[in-house]
Design an enzyme around this catalytic site. Structure first.
Site, mmCIF file in Angstrom:
data_model
loop_
_atom_site.group_PDB
_atom_site.id
_atom_site.type_symbol
_atom_site.label_atom_id
_atom_site.label_comp_id
_atom_site.label_asym_id
_atom_site.label_seq_id
_atom_site.Cartn_x
_atom_site.Cartn_y
_atom_site.Cartn_z
ATOM 1 N N VAL B 99 -6.844 27.268 -11.094
ATOM 2 C CA VAL B 99 -8.168 27.577 -11.816
ATOM 3 C C VAL B 99 -9.218 27.168 -10.920
ATOM 4 O O VAL B 99 -9.017 26.423 -10.179
ATOM 5 C CB VAL B 99 -8.106 26.091 -12.893
ATOM 6 C CG1 VAL B 99 -9.354 26.417 -13.703
ATOM 7 C CG2 VAL B 99 -6.917 26.618 -14.083
ATOM 8 N N CYS B 100 -10.286 27.902 -11.106
ATOM 9 C CA CYS B 100 -11.627 27.672 -10.444
ATOM 10 C C CYS B 100 -11.183 27.928 -8.885
ATOM 11 O O CYS B 100 -10.389 28.712 -8.434
ATOM 12 C CB CYS B 100 -11.777 26.233 -10.896
ATOM 13 S SG CYS B 100 -13.760 25.915 -10.376
ATOM 14 N N THR B 101 -11.842 26.773 -8.081
ATOM 15 C CA THR B 101 -11.581 27.030 -6.543
ATOM 16 C C THR B 101 -9.985 26.603 -6.094
ATOM 17 O O THR B 101 -9.892 26.625 -5.022
ATOM 18 C CB THR B 101 -12.364 26.160 -5.740
ATOM 19 O OG1 THR B 101 -12.458 24.880 -6.495
ATOM 20 C CG2 THR B 101 -13.914 26.695 -5.871
ATOM 21 N N ALA B 149 -10.923 32.027 -13.539
ATOM 22 C CA ALA B 149 -12.302 31.662 -12.956
ATOM 23 C C ALA B 149 -12.635 30.407 -13.203
ATOM 24 O O ALA B 149 -11.713 29.318 -13.184
ATOM 25 C CB ALA B 149 -13.260 32.701 -13.685
#
Lengths: 208, 208
Positions: B99-101, B149
């Protein structure tokens, strides 16, 4: 602005983290996780522990209170340590809030008498029995009391409250940074939208 | 089905909890929070600690890996303990996810070379520099690699993956019980939708 998120054994993790992540983005927000005693608190699956950094006694006058829910009603409604702290803290809060069945705790503490409020869709009747005027809305504001529906709705509640506190632009900035542009792969997130047999299965399990 | 969620100092809480709450609803799911060492791990604000119940060494062969993101890129990309565990675990997983970075960690570990992937909107270029083919989609499947994202998108990813693993009905049941019927009070959750000056402000802060 001290924001206290109350934990207790068998709370639901996302109930707590939705408001944590959104309200925590407010300028000047000093978020603290609290419980009857400081230390790890296990969630409803037993597979996750969040650390309460402070005890209820350590945090007597938060500006904002958030109570998450959990699947076992008595964890909220018969939890005298939680209810006592909620009553005392509420005397000074600017906002008193809940997610999911956290509203049963607020109601059991006597804070929602005659007020409009919401809860997890499976707990709406119960919320009414505790004296609130139960609605099916996702986020309900009644004075300083803000209640959210089940589990994930704490994100919507947190953003809505962030807007009330700090204005639309700050809330939009929080939404943008948490990239909250929901794209659920199904449209089954409420009893009105989910397949009827799933809804009935869960209702039957609650009745049992 | 062992699902390991990897924690490291300064992770973002909702990144971890979105997949935790959705994938954790799968029948037979044995979710475990892991980190370099067992014990509390602080998030990016320093105000929340989640407990890693096991160390990386304790959980060498999870079926599913989830890596959350965090705002400081080097926390993911220069974290040799994390990267080493990801490489070794990935050799046996059925699904490797982020998730995310968190996708920067997967990419830095060499697991996304030439693959389609996504990340927080502010990290998409960086993801490309680490060898992935960066897309702007919210959830990206490429073989067994599933990337989401920013922050809240882990809920969508968790539901989509739950559907792949256990079928639509099970995923819909999870969506219904988490009452994931999003009603954001604003429509500012992506750089395409948010006010342009907010997007530019965040882009400028990253450039700085």
């Amino acid at each position: 602005m001290q924001i206290a998120i109350a934990l207790y054994e068998r709370f639901t993790a996302l109930d707590a983290i939705g408001p944590y992540q959104t309200l925590g983005g407010l300028p000047g927000a000093d978020v603290v996780l609290v419980a009857e005693q400081a230390g790890p608190v296990r969630d409803d699956s037993g597979r996750l522990a969040l650390v309460a950094d402070k005890s209820f006694a350590d945090v007597p006058r938060p500006d904002i209170v958030v109570v998450p829910g959990g699947p076992e009603q008595r964890d909220q409604t018969e939890n005298e340590a939680l209810l006592g702290w909620l009553r005392a803290a509420d005397a000074h809060t600017t906002w008193t809030t809940s997610v999911c069945t956290g509203s049963l705790a607020l109601a059991a503490a006597g804070l929602l008498d005659g007020r409009e409020a919401t809860s997890h869709w499976l707990a709406l009747e119960e919320l009414g029995r505790f004296g609130a005027r139960s609605t099916g809305q996702r986020v309900v504001f009644d004075g300083k009391y803000v209640t959210a529906a089940g589990v994930s709705s704490g994100i919507d509640m947190g953003l809505a409250l962030a807007g009330r506190i700090a204005g639309d632009e700050t809330a939009q900035a929080i939404q943008l940074m948490t990239e909250y542009d929901p794209q659920p792969p199904y449209d089954a997130g409420s009893p009105e939208k989910a397949p009827a047999h799933l809804v009935e299965r869960f209702r039957a399990s609650v009745r049992a």
